[in-house]
Design a protein around this motif. Structure first.
Motif, PDB file in Angstrom:
ATOM      1  N   LEU A   1       0.850  -1.182   0.000  1.00  0.00           N
ATOM      2  CA  LEU A   1       0.000   0.000   0.000  1.00  0.00           C
ATOM      3  C   LEU A   1       0.887   1.233   0.000  1.00  0.00           C
ATOM      4  CD1 LEU A   1      -3.059   0.738   0.159  1.00  0.00           C
ATOM      5  CD2 LEU A   1      -2.691   1.106   2.605  1.00  0.00           C
ATOM      6  N   VAL A   2       0.506   2.249  -0.787  1.00  0.00           N
ATOM      7  CA  VAL A   2       1.268   3.498  -0.889  1.00  0.00           C
ATOM      8  C   VAL A   2       0.344   4.629  -0.449  1.00  0.00           C
ATOM      9  CG1 VAL A   2       2.524   5.076  -2.387  1.00  0.00           C
ATOM     10  CG2 VAL A   2       2.677   2.606  -2.763  1.00  0.00           C
ATOM     11  N   ALA A   3       0.714   5.308   0.634  1.00  0.00           N
ATOM     12  CA  ALA A   3      -0.030   6.461   1.131  1.00  0.00           C
ATOM     13  C   ALA A   3       0.762   7.717   0.827  1.00  0.00           C
ATOM     14  CB  ALA A   3      -0.281   6.332   2.625  1.00  0.00           C
ATOM     15  N   THR A   4       0.121   8.696   0.188  1.00  0.00           N
ATOM     16  CA  THR A   4       0.789   9.942  -0.195  1.00  0.00           C
ATOM     17  C   THR A   4       0.090  11.098   0.494  1.00  0.00           C
ATOM     18  OG1 THR A   4       1.356   9.019  -2.357  1.00  0.00           O
ATOM     19  CG2 THR A   4       1.499  11.409  -2.119  1.00  0.00           C
ATOM     20  N   LEU A   5       0.820  11.790   1.353  1.00  0.00           N
ATOM     21  CA  LEU A   5       0.329  12.976   2.049  1.00  0.00           C
ATOM     22  C   LEU A   5       0.894  14.202   1.340  1.00  0.00           C
ATOM     23  CD1 LEU A   5      -1.100  14.390   4.441  1.00  0.00           C
ATOM     24  CD2 LEU A   5       1.028  14.106   5.740  1.00  0.00           C
ATOM     25  N   THR A   6       0.032  15.022   0.767  1.00  0.00           N
ATOM     26  CA  THR A   6       0.454  16.209   0.017  1.00  0.00           C
ATOM     27  C   THR A   6       0.096  17.450   0.808  1.00  0.00           C
ATOM     28  OG1 THR A   6       0.054  15.045  -2.074  1.00  0.00           O
ATOM     29  CG2 THR A   6       0.275  17.437  -2.178  1.00  0.00           C
ATOM     30  N   LEU A   7       1.109  18.335   1.004  1.00  0.00           N
ATOM     31  CA  LEU A   7       0.925  19.558   1.788  1.00  0.00           C
ATOM     32  C   LEU A   7       1.518  20.741   1.042  1.00  0.00           C
ATOM     33  CD1 LEU A   7       1.957  18.138   5.280  1.00  0.00           C
ATOM     34  CD2 LEU A   7      -0.367  18.755   4.578  1.00  0.00           C
ATOM     35  N   PRO A   8       1.089  21.958   1.379  1.00  0.00           N
ATOM     36  CA  PRO A   8       1.724  23.133   0.773  1.00  0.00           C
ATOM     37  C   PRO A   8       3.206  23.182   1.116  1.00  0.00           C
ATOM     38  CG  PRO A   8      -0.326  23.733   1.851  1.00  0.00           C
ATOM     39  CD  PRO A   8      -0.035  22.337   2.254  1.00  0.00           C
ATOM     40  N   GLY A   9       4.001  23.598   0.133  1.00  0.00           N
ATOM     41  CA  GLY A   9       5.432  23.724   0.366  1.00  0.00           C
ATOM     42  C   GLY A   9       5.810  25.121   0.790  1.00  0.00           C
ATOM     43  N   ARG A  10       7.064  25.407   0.666  1.00  0.00           N
ATOM     44  CA  ARG A  10       7.565  26.721   1.063  1.00  0.00           C
ATOM     45  C   ARG A  10       6.918  27.810   0.200  1.00  0.00           C
ATOM     46  NH1 ARG A  10      12.452  27.855   3.527  1.00  0.00           N
ATOM     47  NH2 ARG A  10      13.204  25.754   2.981  1.00  0.00           N
TER      48      ARG A  10
END
Length: 666
Positions: free
Chosen positions: A648-657
């Protein structure tokens, strides 16, 4: 073709021009033979002592042939006309050079007429209007002038004849033949006529009688005009094809009677040249009159037919319309009567309206006429909209439109009621959701104290030396379930807190490398129990998020991966910097993965996959839901994928700099 008058541009022909029909190649020898025979006959029709025939039918056949010849073969057709007419003149007794010159003149005439007709007709020229008939006659005149000049030059140069008289006779004889014969290739589509066979028979008898009377032997009265009214009768009553056949037969009969010495053109006081000129002029005007008047009558029939079709279409549309339409008249005494109405309006205005229209609809129409705005009126449980406006150039007439809007209003009311019910349902659902969250938060908070007491007293009991092994087993069960209940309470409190305080975050820029390493240390104890490997494959980049939220998100994702990965498995963490300025933390494991239908519900609250139930994997079913809520609160997202090879691959995407407050869709 004739142009429509202003205001009639919408009146289009019902039928397009007929598609060109060309003669097949096998018919060309037959045409050549006809031209030769017609040319020999024409030479035989020349008056005694004259070098020019009174009528040259080969010219008409040549033009008809070229009109029915495709453009790509027209030059070959011209050579056929040249050779056939040259041969006819040679057979008629002309020297070879003169015969060839006459062949060239005939071919030039056919080329001029055909080219002019082709220039005007797209895709083919048709005699369907007065303008087209006049244009045809002008094209015939142009061709006649060309052949007359060439023939005059030939006679003057090779046979020492008179140039101008020859040119005039040749032009007239050729024009008469072309006007009589060429229209057979230019007929438009058939238009129905009312004349029957009996009338046609009567007309044939009348025309034959008139021709016999005027052109009989010994007739010297100037009655040459008499065939024209009879021919006009044919043009007004019969199809153009019938008129063309009658014109050709009548012209041949007139020509034969004139050559035989009958008719007004054989008066003893006229010399031969004048007689021939008069006969040729009569034939040209007779045939031209037939073409012009029959084409004009065809245009009138076609226009009448199109007007009738348009009227039927318009009347049918008005009569069958669901909108009530009426024409009303205001009399001098002020009373209003309905002069015309379609069935819909007639059913609404009621009986007697043609004498005097009264009632709510009449009052509404009067008000609408005065105000210029539609008026709504209730009538017999129906709602009608009434509009009225004056008829141009008729100050005492006005039109009325009656529209039944009962059903649209009912549908609008039903739609409004449904929307209100949906809004009430949404409010009720939101209230129930708030009550549920309040209940869960309150209950979870109240459960904290007894659970803490249970855990504390269990720890005191475990320190007692007098417990047997069986009793210590009981305490382990109590401890395990107390811990599970405590975790559930904490997750419920977390969910409630997130829902209640979505904006209560303090994001800052976080270097992911050391942060991920620290979180991995928190879950390493769980991984060591299963002899698992925790890898970090290039953690770099900066995320803009709340540190506590990010800690919980990563902890839940890593703990979830460790729980579902078999012993001695592997969990890998890495970061990815995207081109849009966001940064992703990817957690992958070597566990069994999830089916597509399981992935659809992975972020639902309290959802546990079948493998978790089967293998008794501890958990509350809230871990991934919490991650999803926290990611959304930090303007990020989370996604799961299960590769074909497993895991299983979980990808957490967040705002960067530099991308604070920008929500990503993952």
């Amino acid at each position: 073709m004739t142009a429509l008058a202003p205001g009639a541009s919408a009146l289009r022909p019902l039928d397009p021009p007929t598609r060109p029909r060309y003669l097949p190649l096998w018919s060309w020898p037959v045409v050549a033979l006809l031209v030769v025979v017609a040319g020999v006959v024409g030479v035989g029709l020349a008056p005694q002592g004259s070098r020019v025939a009174v009528w040259w039918p080969a010219a008409g056949i040549a033009v008809l042939f070229l009109v029915l010849t495709p453009r790509r073969r027209r030059w070959a057709g011209l050579l056929l006309v040249l050779g056939a007419t040259a041969l006819a003149n040679a057979i008629g007794g002309r020297p070879p050079l003169a015969a060839l010159c006459f062949g060239v003149a005939n071919a030039a005439e056919a080329l001029v007429v055909t080219a002019l007709l082709a220039r005007r007709g797209r895709p083919r020229f048709e005699l369907r209007s007065l303008a087209s008939a006049i244009y045809f006659c002008l094209a015939v005149i142009a061709g006649a002038v060309v052949v007359g000049l060439l023939a005059g030059a030939t006679i003057a140069g090779l046979e020492d004849g008179a140039f101008w008289s020859t040119a005039a006779y040749v032009a007239a004889s050729h024009a008469a033949a072309v006007v009589m014969i060429a229209p057979f290739a230019l007929f438009p589509r058939r238009v129905p006529v009312r004349a029957g066979p009996l009338e046609l028979a009567l007309h044939v008898v009348a025309l034959a009688a008139v021709i016999a009377l005027v052109f009989r032997d010994g007739a010297d009265l100037p009655l040459a005009f008499l065939p024209y009214p009879v021919l006009a009768w044919a043009a007004f009553r019969f199809p153009v094809r019938v008129v063309a056949v009658q014109t050709l037969l009548a012209s041949c009969a007139i020509l034969a009677l004139t050559i035989a010495g009958g008719g007004p053109f054989n008066h003893e006081g006229l010399d031969l040249a004048v007689r021939a000129a008069l006969a040729e002029t009569f034939l040209v005007t007779f045939a031209g009159f037939s073409v012009v008047i029959s084409a004009a009558q065809y245009e009138l029939r076609d226009t009448t037919r199109r007007l009738a079709a348009t009227s039927r279409l318009l009347s049918g549309s008005l009569l069958e319309a669901s909108v009530g339409l009426a024409i009303a008249q205001r009399r001098a005494d002020g009373r209003v009567r309905v002069g015309w109405s379609n069935p819909t309006a007639a059913a609404l205005v009621g009986e007697g309206a043609e004498r005097s229209w009264q009632g709510p609809l009449a009052d509404a129409a009067d008000e609408a006429l005065r105000s210029g705005e539609p008026v709504t009126v209730e009538l017999d449980e129906r709602t009608l909209t009434v509009a009225a406006n004056l008829v141009p150039d008729e100050p005492d007439h006005f039109s009325v439109q009656l529209v039944d809007v009962t059903e649209p209003l009912r549908m609008q009311a039903a739609t409004l009621a449904a929307e209100q019910e949906q809004q009430a349902a949404r409010v009720t659902r939101a209230d129930l959701e708030r009550q549920r969250e309040d209940f869960v938060a309150t209950t979870s908070h109240e459960l904290r104290t007894p659970i803490a007491s249970i855990v504390g007293y269990v720890e005191l009991l475990e320190d007692s030396p007098r417990l047997t092994d069986r009793e210590r087993g009981w305490l382990e069960v109590v401890t395990r379930n107390a811990d599970r209940l405590s975790a559930l309470v904490e997750d419920l409190l977390a969910i409630g807190q997130i829902a209640a305080d979505r904006d209560g975050v303090e994001p800052r820029e976080i270097e992911l490398g050391p942060f991920v390493t620290e979180v991995l240390g928190n879950v390493r104890v769980l991984a060591d129990r299963k002899e698992m490997t925790l890898d970090v494959a290039g953690c770099a980049g900066t995320a803009h998020a709340d540190p506590d939220d990010l800690t919980r998100m990563l902890t839940n994702l890593l703990a979830n991966a460790v729980k579902f990965t078999p012993p001695r498995g592997r969990v890998t963490t890495r970061t990815v910097e995207h081109e849009d300025g966001t940064v992703g933390v990817v957690v992958s494991d070597t566990g069994p993965g999830m089916a597509p239908e399981e992935l659809e519900h992975a972020f639902d609250r309290f959802y546990r996959a079948p493998v978790a139930e089967r293998d008794a994997v501890p958990g509350t079913g809230l871990g991934l839901a919490i991650v999803s809520e926290l990611a959304a609160r930090n303007h990020g997202s989370v996604a799961l994928a299960s590769p074909e090879g497993g895991g299983l691959v979980a990808t957490l995407t967040l705002p960067g700099r530099g991308r604070a407050g920008v929500r990503e869709t993952g």
